[in-house]
Write a protein that holds these residues in place. Sequence first.
Motif, PDB file in Angstrom:
ATOM      1  N   ASP A  63       0.929  -0.925  -0.143  1.00 28.05           N
ATOM      2  CA  ASP A  63       0.538  -0.007  -0.672  1.00 28.05           C
ATOM      3  C   ASP A  63       0.555   1.176   0.602  1.00 28.05           C
ATOM      4  OD1 ASP A  63      -1.635   1.836   0.522  1.00 28.05           O
ATOM      5  OD2 ASP A  63      -2.675   1.172   2.339  1.00 28.05           O
ATOM      6  N   LEU A  64       1.392   1.802  -1.072  1.00 27.43           N
ATOM      7  CA  LEU A  64       1.667   3.133  -1.435  1.00 27.43           C
ATOM      8  C   LEU A  64       1.269   3.916  -0.589  1.00 27.43           C
ATOM      9  CD1 LEU A  64       3.370   2.227  -4.544  1.00 27.43           C
ATOM     10  CD2 LEU A  64       4.507   1.453  -2.666  1.00 27.43           C
ATOM     11  N   SER A  65       0.266   4.073  -0.231  1.00 30.48           N
ATOM     12  CA  SER A  65      -0.014   4.871   0.402  1.00 30.48           C
ATOM     13  C   SER A  65       0.196   5.662   1.840  1.00 30.48           C
ATOM     14  CB  SER A  65      -1.866   6.358   0.002  1.00 30.48           C
ATOM     15  OG  SER A  65      -2.152   4.290   1.406  1.00 30.48           O
ATOM     16  N   SER A  66       0.813   4.572   2.081  1.00 26.13           N
ATOM     17  CA  SER A  66       1.667   4.804   3.562  1.00 26.13           C
ATOM     18  C   SER A  66       3.180   4.856   3.292  1.00 26.13           C
ATOM     19  CB  SER A  66       0.666   3.604   4.488  1.00 26.13           C
ATOM     20  OG  SER A  66       1.762   2.912   4.101  1.00 26.13           O
ATOM     21  N   ALA A  67       4.168   5.504   5.031  1.00 23.03           N
ATOM     22  CA  ALA A  67       5.399   5.294   4.594  1.00 23.03           C
ATOM     23  C   ALA A  67       5.897   4.188   4.460  1.00 23.03           C
ATOM     24  CB  ALA A  67       5.559   6.381   5.766  1.00 23.03           C
ATOM     25  N   GLU A  68       5.208   2.953   5.458  1.00 21.47           N
ATOM     26  CA  GLU A  68       5.556   2.326   6.331  1.00 21.47           C
ATOM     27  C   GLU A  68       5.526   0.891   4.647  1.00 21.47           C
ATOM     28  OE1 GLU A  68       4.462   4.328   9.466  1.00 21.47           O
ATOM     29  OE2 GLU A  68       3.270   3.596   7.332  1.00 21.47           O
ATOM     30  N   GLY A  69       4.297   1.101   3.800  1.00 22.37           N
ATOM     31  CA  GLY A  69       4.225   0.676   2.996  1.00 22.37           C
ATOM     32  C   GLY A  69       5.044   0.809   1.261  1.00 22.37           C
ATOM     33  N   VAL A  70       5.654   2.189   1.387  1.00 18.28           N
ATOM     34  CA  VAL A  70       6.426   2.236   0.471  1.00 18.28           C
ATOM     35  C   VAL A  70       8.050   1.467   1.065  1.00 18.28           C
ATOM     36  CG1 VAL A  70       8.269   4.128  -0.113  1.00 18.28           C
ATOM     37  CG2 VAL A  70       5.501   4.283  -0.255  1.00 18.28           C
ATOM     38  N   GLN A  71       8.244   2.343   2.254  1.00 20.69           N
ATOM     39  CA  GLN A  71       9.928   0.938   2.765  1.00 20.69           C
ATOM     40  C   GLN A  71       9.674  -0.175   2.240  1.00 20.69           C
ATOM     41  OE1 GLN A  71      12.179   2.827   3.145  1.00 20.69           O
ATOM     42  NE2 GLN A  71      10.999   4.279   2.679  1.00 20.69           N
ATOM     43  N   HIS A  72       8.343  -0.747   2.903  1.00 22.57           N
ATOM     44  CA  HIS A  72       8.136  -2.719   2.564  1.00 22.57           C
ATOM     45  C   HIS A  72       8.681  -3.039   1.319  1.00 22.57           C
ATOM     46  CE1 HIS A  72       6.914  -6.643   2.408  1.00 22.57           C
ATOM     47  NE2 HIS A  72       5.739  -5.865   0.875  1.00 22.57           N
ATOM     48  N   LEU A  73       8.471  -1.980   0.305  1.00 14.71           N
ATOM     49  CA  LEU A  73       8.340  -2.551  -1.531  1.00 14.71           C
ATOM     50  C   LEU A  73       9.562  -1.431  -1.937  1.00 14.71           C
ATOM     51  CD1 LEU A  73       7.865  -2.463  -4.235  1.00 14.71           C
ATOM     52  CD2 LEU A  73       7.038  -0.374  -3.840  1.00 14.71           C
ATOM     53  N   ILE A  74      10.333  -1.229  -0.952  1.00 16.77           N
ATOM     54  CA  ILE A  74      12.084  -0.599  -0.996  1.00 16.77           C
ATOM     55  C   ILE A  74      12.541  -2.312  -0.905  1.00 16.77           C
ATOM     56  CG2 ILE A  74      14.095   0.915  -0.901  1.00 16.77           C
ATOM     57  CD1 ILE A  74      11.891   2.860  -0.986  1.00 16.77           C
ATOM     58  N   ALA A  75      12.444  -2.721   0.495  1.00 23.54           N
ATOM     59  CA  ALA A  75      13.398  -3.149   1.422  1.00 23.54           C
ATOM     60  C   ALA A  75      12.972  -4.890   0.625  1.00 23.54           C
ATOM     61  CB  ALA A  75      12.820  -3.333   2.478  1.00 23.54           C
ATOM     62  N   GLU A  76      11.939  -5.202   0.016  1.00 23.95           N
ATOM     63  CA  GLU A  76      11.140  -6.529  -0.735  1.00 23.95           C
ATOM     64  C   GLU A  76      12.397  -6.324  -1.651  1.00 23.95           C
ATOM     65  OE1 GLU A  76       9.627  -9.615  -0.120  1.00 23.95           O
ATOM     66  OE2 GLU A  76      10.328  -8.471   1.424  1.00 23.95           O
ATOM     67  N   VAL A  77      12.653  -5.226  -2.537  1.00 25.15           N
ATOM     68  CA  VAL A  77      13.222  -5.257  -4.480  1.00 25.15           C
ATOM     69  C   VAL A  77      15.156  -5.308  -3.576  1.00 25.15           C
ATOM     70  CG1 VAL A  77      13.523  -3.295  -5.758  1.00 25.15           C
ATOM     71  CG2 VAL A  77      11.945  -3.711  -5.224  1.00 25.15           C
ATOM     72  N   LYS A  78      15.069  -5.068  -2.868  1.00 23.26           N
ATOM     73  CA  LYS A  78      16.352  -5.114  -2.065  1.00 23.26           C
ATOM     74  C   LYS A  78      16.596  -6.759  -2.067  1.00 23.26           C
ATOM     75  CE  LYS A  78      17.796  -0.519  -1.380  1.00 23.26           C
ATOM     76  NZ  LYS A  78      18.403   0.653  -0.583  1.00 23.26           N
ATOM     77  N   ARG A  79      15.921  -6.915  -0.684  1.00 28.94           N
ATOM     78  CA  ARG A  79      15.870  -8.535  -0.525  1.00 28.94           C
ATOM     79  C   ARG A  79      15.955  -9.647  -1.258  1.00 28.94           C
ATOM     80  NH1 ARG A  79      12.817 -12.427   0.768  1.00 28.94           N
ATOM     81  NH2 ARG A  79      11.396 -11.929   0.205  1.00 28.94           N
ATOM     82  N   ARG A  80      15.340  -9.223  -2.469  1.00 31.51           N
ATOM     83  CA  ARG A  80      15.084 -10.141  -3.977  1.00 31.51           C
ATOM     84  C   ARG A  80      16.350 -10.541  -4.513  1.00 31.51           C
ATOM     85  NH1 ARG A  80       9.054 -11.391  -4.053  1.00 31.51           N
ATOM     86  NH2 ARG A  80       7.563 -11.053  -2.334  1.00 31.51           N
ATOM     87  N   ASP A  81      17.319  -8.858  -4.313  1.00 37.20           N
ATOM     88  CA  ASP A  81      18.137  -8.663  -5.504  1.00 37.20           C
ATOM     89  C   ASP A  81      17.623  -7.795  -6.915  1.00 37.20           C
ATOM     90  OD1 ASP A  81      20.858  -8.319  -5.756  1.00 37.20           O
ATOM     91  OD2 ASP A  81      21.835 -10.159  -5.865  1.00 37.20           O
ATOM     92  N   LEU A  82      16.822  -7.838  -6.516  1.00 34.95           N
ATOM     93  CA  LEU A  82      16.640  -6.925  -8.266  1.00 34.95           C
ATOM     94  C   LEU A  82      17.079  -5.467  -8.393  1.00 34.95           C
ATOM     95  CD1 LEU A  82      12.448  -7.482  -7.343  1.00 34.95           C
ATOM     96  CD2 LEU A  82      14.268  -8.909  -8.829  1.00 34.95           C
TER      97      LEU A  82
END
Length: 262
Positions: A63-82
């Motif tokens: 959910d990109l309307s929340s700061a937590e959702g944005v950070q979750h997305l960024i963290a997931e992209v990095k975790r998956r080495d994309l």
Amino acid sequence: MTYQGMTALITGASMGLGEAFANELATRGAHLVLVARSENKLIGMAEALRVHAGVDITVISADLSSAEGVQHLIAEVKRRDLRIDLLINNAGLGVFENFLDTSLAKQLEEVDLNVRAVVSLTHAFAPDMVSAHCGGVINLASTAAFQPLAGASVYAASKAFVLFFSEGLGLELKGTGVQVMAACPGPVATHFFVNMSPTLKTSQMDQPGSVVLDILRGFDQGKNVVYPGKVTNRLSTWGARFLPRKMILRLAVGVTKKLNQK
């Protein structure tokens, strides 16, 4: 840009323009990172695209309307080495109501999704593009970006931000190999209008597939701003430049009144 084998991250990917971007880029051989709140819809899209286009699809629910959702997305992209080669900031919210008739929470959700998420994701993924000397960012603005809209004040202001941010960042990154483009469509026949009571007919709106083709064509041509869809979309932005300001404001009020949700 060569889409074959590159990876594109698309926000708001579960419907409308986001879904059209996913279909078109997969057909061109791009691997995809699909982002939206509705995980089940994304999973279904991913399965179909893998079969049809034979590309890698990653699904991330956020959910990109929340700061937590944005950070979750960024963290997931990095975790998956994309590695993200193309960022398409498509997710957005339009509140077509008078400002004081709408809760502050709803208006701030609009700002967070239309503005903060765009800035945060671009800041997170563009540096690697610059390091690689290739890549791109496509930000979805709107023809609403060119004048204030009474009855959709925050929406128009947020899209003006997206337009100005894109143009400014594009100049900053000139010569780095990274292209930044703002797309300014008019009304598109998507879920965006479902909860409104518009007098706009489908024939008065553009179709998502044709809008996406116009956007990608402009991107391939190295444009900084593109006005996809009907030629009237581009013409509508000229009024804000050449007509008296008061006249533009009055005309804009007439448009938003037709779409006002209250």
